[in-house]
Structures are given as structure tokens and as C-alpha cells.
Scaffold this active site. Structure first.
Site, PDB file in Angstrom:
ATOM      1  N   GLU A  93      -4.365 -38.120   4.719  1.00  0.00           N
ATOM      2  CA  GLU A  93      -5.198 -38.546   3.669  1.00  0.00           C
ATOM      3  C   GLU A  93      -5.955 -37.350   2.960  1.00  0.00           C
ATOM      4  O   GLU A  93      -6.956 -37.411   3.402  1.00  0.00           O
ATOM      5  CB  GLU A  93      -5.853 -39.644   4.268  1.00  0.00           C
ATOM      6  CG  GLU A  93      -5.050 -40.741   4.773  1.00  0.00           C
ATOM      7  CD  GLU A  93      -6.290 -42.173   4.931  1.00  0.00           C
ATOM      8  OE1 GLU A  93      -5.534 -42.967   4.755  1.00  0.00           O
ATOM      9  OE2 GLU A  93      -7.385 -42.028   5.153  1.00  0.00           O
ATOM     10  N   HIS A 114     -11.260 -40.965  10.263  1.00  0.00           N
ATOM     11  CA  HIS A 114     -11.246 -41.159   8.614  1.00  0.00           C
ATOM     12  C   HIS A 114     -12.271 -40.034   7.954  1.00  0.00           C
ATOM     13  O   HIS A 114     -13.117 -39.795   8.453  1.00  0.00           O
ATOM     14  CB  HIS A 114     -11.494 -42.578   8.353  1.00  0.00           C
ATOM     15  CG  HIS A 114     -11.455 -42.972   6.880  1.00  0.00           C
ATOM     16  ND1 HIS A 114     -12.324 -42.540   5.839  1.00  0.00           N
ATOM     17  CD2 HIS A 114     -10.157 -43.053   6.073  1.00  0.00           C
ATOM     18  CE1 HIS A 114     -11.781 -42.821   4.621  1.00  0.00           C
ATOM     19  NE2 HIS A 114     -10.568 -43.195   4.860  1.00  0.00           N
TER      20      HIS A 114
HETATM   21  P1  PGA Z   1      -8.387 -45.849  -1.337  1.00  0.00           P
HETATM   22  O1  PGA Z   1      -8.648 -45.692   0.190  1.00  0.00           O
HETATM   23  O2  PGA Z   1      -6.837 -46.236  -1.122  1.00  0.00           O
HETATM   24  O3  PGA Z   1      -9.517 -46.689  -1.754  1.00  0.00           O
HETATM   25  O4  PGA Z   1      -8.217 -44.485  -1.844  1.00  0.00           O
HETATM   26  C1  PGA Z   1      -7.843 -44.821   1.315  1.00  0.00           C
HETATM   27  C2  PGA Z   1      -8.344 -44.513   2.447  1.00  0.00           C
HETATM   28  O5  PGA Z   1      -9.616 -44.064   2.365  1.00  0.00           O
HETATM   29  O6  PGA Z   1      -7.658 -44.527   3.669  1.00  0.00           O
END
Ligand code: PGA
Length: 263
Positions: A173, A101
Site C-alpha cells: 500500500e 497500516h
Molecule cells: P483507500 O484506503 O482505499 O480509501 O485509499 C486504502 C487503505 O488505506 O488501505
């Protein structure tokens, strides 16, 4: 019919007591709506400390809600003070482990090398890695982002075999869309995901890119979820803040079930 994925990572949120309340509600909702959710893959990644509590609830209800972790070590055991073993997660019954992540890469200095070792360790332990990739800034030209994504994806997958791809979830992401006010624009998303699928086809052959599970994360909320789920080349949503509220997460699961019927 391809499954649609609805998942959340709670990051460093929710105590064991809060986990208990939240997971019980989701499990109850999924039991009552068994038919509606039957083709969805719903997963929750609590903190390490709450994984066992979450699994106790899902196991005793025989629920199809999947529980996973937000990270793990690349080794099964040994002198790695403070780390969490993938073998121990497997032993608890975890189904997924999120790897790479943006916050792990940025705050905890995780490199592509570490990410690829972790992906391979999760697979070796018969769980599914959720490999997160994403460019840091929104470039003026998407090609710059695609070039970055190519390296990040191939590095993350550098220790796996072609056969392992079916056991991997790729979470696209874009870092600039995480914790932001809005999700990435749909056109941008569509182009990035198409690129990832083409890249996998070229690299691994057998049209595997078309079958690959690719989901999107980054400021998904109740307003944006439906359109993102509806994108033809996207397999689901991976939600942060908006899923901390259990009712919102249930609404997103319902939305995914509706979208799936027409997709
Ligand atoms: P968020 O986080 O929906 O709060 O933007 C998404 C993520 O970090 O996967």
C-alpha cells in the site's frame, strides 16, 4: 488455482448497527452465489467494537466470509491499558489482523519493531497477519521506493520462520496512493510486486516469493479494481473508502470472481 483476495478495512467507520446491515448483505450475497465465490478469499475488518457482531452473523450462517481486526497488541495479556489482545481476537473467531497500516505508523507512531512483534503475536495465536508496507512518497525513480520497501518488509518479517510465510498476507500500500484520487499506476505496481517476490525468494528460498500472497491497497475503486485484480503477479485488492458502500463491495467481489476465471 491461486485464490484471489478481496478485502476491506473500514478504518474508524460504521457502528454496530451499520455493521449488522452490511455484513448481513454480504453474507446473503455470498450464500446465493456460493459457486461464484468459492475460490475467493473475502474478508472484512470492522472496528474492534463491531467484530463480535459481524462474527455472530457469519457463524450463524456458516458463511465463508472472514472477519478480522485492524490492529492488536503484541502481548496476549497484562498491563497494556486500552490495548486489544490477539488472544482475545482469536477467542472471538477473528481470522485476520491487519498490522502496520500507514495510518498506524504515521499517526500512532508505530515502529518497524512494534510491527514485527505484532506480526509474530498474530501468528502465535493462529490468525493471519495482513502486513502493510508502502513507501511514503512517489519517487522520481522507483528504485528509491524499492530500497525502502526492502527494509520495511524484512523488518516486519524479522521475527517469523520460513514456514510462517504461507500464513501471512502482504498488503502493498504505497502511502501516496492511500486516500488519493487514483490507485498507483499498473506498471509501477507490477514492478514493486515483482521486486517483493524476488526479495522473498532471495531471503527465504524455496521460491516462496512466487507463492506468497501479495495484495494491493490504495484508492482501489470500481474503475481501477478490475485491472489491478488482473495484474498477473497480484493476488487481490484491499479496499478502503470505496468498500464502505456495500453495493460497491459486492460489485468488486463479482469482478474478482470474473477475473479469476481467466487468470
Ligand atoms: P483507500 O484506503 O482505499 O480509501 O485509499 C486504502 C487503505 O488505506 O488501505
Amino acid at each position: 488455482m491461486k485464490k484471489l483476495y478481496v478485502g476491506t478495512s473500514w478504518k474508524m467507520n460504521k457502528t454496530v448497527t451499520e455493521t449488522h446491515e452490511y455484513i448481513s448483505k454480504i453474507v446473503e450475497f455470498m450464500q446465493k452465489n456460493r459457486e461464484t465465490v468459492k475460490d475467493l478469499d473475502v474478508f472484512i475488518l470492522p472496528t474492534f467494537l463491531a467484530i463480535d457482531a459481524a462474527l455472530q452473523i457469519t457463524k450463524s450462517a456458516n458463511s465463508k466470509l472472514k472477519i478480522g481486526a485492524q490492529d492488536c497488541c503484541w502481548e496476549d495479556s497484562g498491563p497494556f491499558t486500552g490495548e486489544v489482545s490477539p488472544m482475545h481476537l482469536k477467542d472471538l473467531g477473528a481470522a485476520y489482523v491487519e498490522i502496520g497500516h500507514a495510518e498506524r505508523r504515521e499517526i500512532f507512531m508505530e515502529t518497524d519493531e512494534m510491527v514485527s512483534k505484532k506480526v509474530s503475536a498474530v501468528i502465535k495465536n493462529n490468525m493471519k497477519p495482513i502486513l502493510c508496507i508502502g513507501e511514503e512518497e512517489k519517487p522520481a525513480q522507483i528504485n528509491i521506493a524499492l530500497h525502502f520497501l526492502e527494509h520495511q518488509l524484512l523488518d516486519g518479517l524479522s521475527r517469523i520462520n520460513n514456514d510462517d510465510l504461507k500464513n501471512i498476507v502482504i498488503a502493498y500500500e504505497p502511502v501516496w496512493a492511500i486516500g488519493a484520487t487514483a490507485s498507483a499506476p499498473l506498471d509501477y505496481l507490477r514492478e514493486a510486486i515483482d521486486f517483493l517476490r524476488d526479495l522473498l525468494n532471495k531471503k527465504f528460498g524455496n521460491n516462496c516469493g512466487n507463492d506468497q500472497v501479495i495484495i494491493y491497497g490504495g484508492s482501489v475503486n470500481l474503475e481501477s479494481a478490475r485491472d489491478i485484480l488482473t495484474l498477473p503477479n497480484n493476488d487481490g485488492i484491499f479496499v478502503g473508502r470505496s468498500a464502505l458502500n456495500v453495493e460497491y463491495f459486492i460489485s468488486m467481489i463479482k469482478m474478482a470472481a470474473e477475473v479469476q476465471k481467466i487468470k
